[in-house]
Design an enzyme around this catalytic site. Structure first.
Site, PDB file in Angstrom:
ATOM      1  NE  ARG A 122      43.296  27.356  41.230  1.00 37.79           N
ATOM      2  CZ  ARG A 122      43.418  28.675  41.173  1.00 37.79           C
ATOM      3  NH1 ARG A 122      42.429  29.428  40.727  1.00 37.79           N
ATOM      4  NH2 ARG A 122      44.516  29.263  41.558  1.00 37.79           N
ATOM      5  CB  THR A 177      38.213  36.366  40.779  1.00 41.29           C
ATOM      6  OG1 THR A 177      39.532  36.028  40.469  1.00 41.29           O
ATOM      7  CG2 THR A 177      37.600  35.396  41.729  1.00 41.29           C
ATOM      8  CB  THR A 226      39.114  33.207  38.977  1.00 35.87           C
ATOM      9  OG1 THR A 226      39.924  34.309  38.600  1.00 35.87           O
ATOM     10  CG2 THR A 226      39.997  31.993  39.132  1.00 35.87           C
ATOM     11  CG  ASN A 258      45.122  34.524  37.795  1.00 34.81           C
ATOM     12  OD1 ASN A 258      44.832  34.951  38.905  1.00 34.81           O
ATOM     13  ND2 ASN A 258      46.367  34.422  37.395  1.00 34.81           N
ATOM     14  CG  ASP A 284      46.574  31.942  40.878  1.00 33.23           C
ATOM     15  OD1 ASP A 284      47.096  33.064  40.968  1.00 33.23           O
ATOM     16  OD2 ASP A 284      45.348  31.758  40.940  1.00 33.23           O
ATOM     17  CB  SER A 316      42.860  29.141  44.434  1.00 33.12           C
ATOM     18  OG  SER A 316      41.885  30.151  44.477  1.00 33.12           O
ATOM     19  N   GLY A 359      39.651  39.197  44.026  1.00 33.84           N
ATOM     20  CA  GLY A 359      40.740  40.101  44.404  1.00 33.84           C
ATOM     21  C   GLY A 359      42.029  39.401  44.781  1.00 33.84           C
ATOM     22  N   GLY A 360      42.303  38.218  44.209  1.00 34.37           N
ATOM     23  CA  GLY A 360      43.559  37.533  44.514  1.00 34.37           C
ATOM     24  C   GLY A 360      43.674  37.300  46.018  1.00 34.37           C
TER      25      GLY A 360
HETATM   26  O1  DON Z   1      42.692  31.804  42.547  1.00 30.36           O
HETATM   27  C1  DON Z   1      43.159  32.876  42.902  1.00 30.36           C
HETATM   28  O2  DON Z   1      43.482  33.107  44.044  1.00 30.36           O
HETATM   29  C2  DON Z   1      43.317  33.983  41.877  1.00 30.36           C
HETATM   30  N1  DON Z   1      43.440  33.399  40.567  1.00 30.36           N
HETATM   31  C3  DON Z   1      42.171  34.925  41.973  1.00 30.36           C
HETATM   32  C4  DON Z   1      42.317  36.096  41.024  1.00 30.36           C
HETATM   33  C5  DON Z   1      41.414  37.227  41.305  1.00 30.36           C
HETATM   34  O3  DON Z   1      40.694  37.229  42.278  1.00 30.36           O
HETATM   35  C6  DON Z   1      41.454  38.359  40.350  1.00 30.36           C
HETATM   36  N2  DON Z   1      40.301  39.197  40.515  1.00 30.36           N
HETATM   37  N3  DON Z   1      40.213  40.316  40.689  1.00 30.36           N
END
Ligand code: DON
Length: 585
Positions: A123, A396, A414, A416, A438, A467, A489-490
């Site tokens: 990370r 991501t 990712t 982000n 984040d 994350s 997908g966050g």
């Molecule tokens: O680490 C995380 O949780 C976020 N930065 C992930 C971002 C993400 O999945 C965006 N994608 N669609």
């Protein structure tokens, strides 16, 4: 069948002289009961019964077909799953610039067929010059500087992570593993419809910075059919291939990165790059109905939140039928509670005490489950107080790879946002992340994903931002590899990954059905049950409203890429919501 068995034996014999002898996975398939066909609501977009890719030896599922092919190529030439995963990672940096980039960071969960496991945390970290309130204006209001531009980047971890994984577990030389990526960057790739769509969507952001000339010359994004040649990126990749991580963190690539950051008023320095180290951690190991889960511990919240959710679900001896109001009630209640803990209690363990043992214990899950009322939603505001008193003493892309011996890699990486902060490093050819968003840039206020997080995730120099990435490996009750999964997908990464696991284990779906099934999402705040369009039968939706759920239709699903063991080999599948390819040999 005979040939297939012979081929497996030959490959195993060929490899035996270089690695400890290990048994390939049981060719009779996993120790699970027969799969059954699910019922999806009328009008649901992705019908059941889709066919997954099948291969007897190794399988890769990733967000981009050429990157998948790079992984298969490396396995065919003697590389193992880790070599292949690293090849996919570097190839995605070329073919999937919106997310698969070396200017970001990620997580990797590895399980070797001899039983060794490892979790790699690569990370990004906050730069040394970062401060708690750096994204607030003079009136104390949040700005967009954690999302767009030169101040939004954490110190990238991807290159250090990929190189470390390959060095520890790979069988080939780094340069061999990186060769496909270098070739793709030098010779160029034809822009396909997925890349074309992504460039068209992101062109306004990309064109504000140095990447505009390459990806959207004269303001017009490269269209499908155009050839994208990335000479600067090829040079960067060559430097890494010959000097390892130093090729990125020291020398001309580092100089280019710092120069670009300085030009735009950012704070990542040479010292930050020199100090960056990925962290090897113990995988987070848990069980769910006799299956074993190997997931990512903090600094990602993914493993803890998936584990807590599944532990809560396990307190229900048999889950209600898929698609029923009772099912969504118990699922949403589990997510809501696990996210309350996530949002308040999790952060980088090097900076805050994270109660991992408590949050992942079965006993804690039983207590949390007792707060779920039959047939009635509980408001998040009420639950927050309840869970606090339960405290005890204490953009991501995901890709999944399995090789012929059953070595497995789940990794999520990712920038982000898509494509990161928009900033592109001139001369070195890659986008930088906007991972600083984040952090809880203002604890108690929502971030880009609407997540409301607390002090545990406040900005501190050198700290990893929390994350949701959840690379996950599942073993069947006999202890053999069953599933390699994860998503982008966050926060929906957590709900997507765990629903696929539940669909396979509880609802006995095939991999394709488990990934095509409608999904829901609850992250505690906003206090609503989010669902995809036509995901919930109208009568079921009425029942859920009567229970007190606020339903909202919207982005409720992440995008997953998974591999699962079946009789005689592996199935790979790409989320129907995603681009990419699953392929093997
Ligand atoms: O680490 C995380 O949780 C976020 N930065 C992930 C971002 C993400 O999945 C965006 N994608 N669609």
């Amino acid at each position: 069948m005979k040939n297939r068995a012979l081929a497996i034996t030959l490959v195993a014999a060929a490899l035996a002289c270089r690695v400890p002898a290990v048994r390939p996975p049981n060719p009779d398939g996993p120790a699970v009961a027969a799969r059954s066909a699910p019922l999806f609501p009328a009008g649901w977009l992705y019908p059941p019964g889709a066919r997954a890719a099948f291969a007897p030896h190794g399988m890769v599922s990733s967000n981009e077909p050429l990157a998948t092919a790079a992984g298969v190529e490396i396995m065919r030439s003697g590389g193992n799953a880790v070599d292949a995963a690293v090849a996919v990672g570097f190839a995605l940096a070329v073919t999937y610039p919106e997310a698969g980039n070396i200017g970001g960071g990620g997580y990797m969960v590895i399980r070797m067929s001899d039983g060794r496991t490892a979790a790699l945390d690569y990370r990004e970290v906050a730069p040394l010059a970062a401060t708690r309130d750096m994204y607030l204006d003079s009136a104390g209001r949040m700005t967009d500087r954690s999302i767009v531009g030169h101040l939004a980047s954490g110190v990238p971890g991807s290159v250090a992570g990929l190189v470390a994984a390959q060095r520890r577990f790979g069988r080939l030389a780094l340069a061999e593993v990186m060769a496909p990526a270098i070739r793709l960057a030098e010779e160029g790739v034809v822009v396909d419809s997925a890349l074309g769509r992504s460039l068209a969507r992101d062109a306004p952001l990309i064109s504000r910075f140095e990447g505009g000339a390459l990806f959207a010359p004269g303001g017009a994004p490269l269209a499908p059919g155009a050839r994208l040649v990335q000479r600067d990126l090829a040079r960067t990749l060559r430097e890494i291939a010959s000097r390892g991580a130093d090729g990125f963190y020291r020398g001309w690539v580092a100089d280019s990165l710092v120069a670009e950051i300085r030009r735009g008023g950012g704070i990542v320095s040479h010292e930050d790059l020199r100090r960056y180290r990925p962290v090897w951690r113990d995988v987070l190991r848990s069980t769910y109905r006799g299956f074993t889960l190997l997931t990512m511990p903090p600094s990602s919240s993914g493993g803890v939140t998936v584990t807590e959710t599944l532990n809560i679900l396990e307190t229900v001896p048999a889950l209600p039928p898929f698609g029923s109001a009772e099912y969504y009630h118990v699922l949403a209640s589990a997510y809501q509670r696990a996210f309350i803990d996530r949002n308040e209690k999790l952060g980088d363990p090097a900076f805050v005490r994270v109660p991992i043992a408590t949050l992942t214990s079965k006993e804690y899950a039983r207590k949390v489950a007792q707060t779920i009322a039959a047939g009635r939603a509980t408001p998040t505001a009420v639950l927050e107080t309840k869970l606090r008193t339960l405290r005890e003493g204490d953009e991501t892309t995901h890709y999944s790879v399995v090789d012929s011996l059953g070595n497995a890699v789940a990794t999520t990486t990712t920038l982000n946002g898509l494509p990161g902060s928009g900033v592109w490093v001139r001369g070195a050819g890659f986008f930088l992340n906007n991972e600083m968003d984040d952090f809880a840039t203002q604890p108690g206020m929502p971030n880009m994903f609407g997540l409301v997080q607390g002090e545990a995730n406040a900005i501190q120099p050198g700290k990893r931002m929390l994350s949701a990435m959840s690379p996950t490996i599942v073993l069947d009750p006999a202890g053999e590899l069953l599933l390699v999964v994860g998503a982008r997908g966050g926060p929906r990464i957590i709900t997507t990954t765990s629903q696929i696991v539940v669909n396979i284990i509880d609802h006995r779906m095939t991999l394709a059905d488990a990934m095509s099934a409608p999904r829901v999402h609850h992250q505690a705040l906003p206090d609503s049950l989010r669902h995809e369009r036509n995901a919930i039968d109208p009568a079921v939706a009425d029942s859920l409203r009567a229970m007190g759920y606020g339903l909202s239709q919207g982005a409720a699903a992440g995008q997953a890429h998974a591999v699962m063991r079946v009789r005689g080999g592996w199935e790979g599948f790409v989320d129907p919501r995603a681009s990419g390819a699953a392929s093997g040999y």
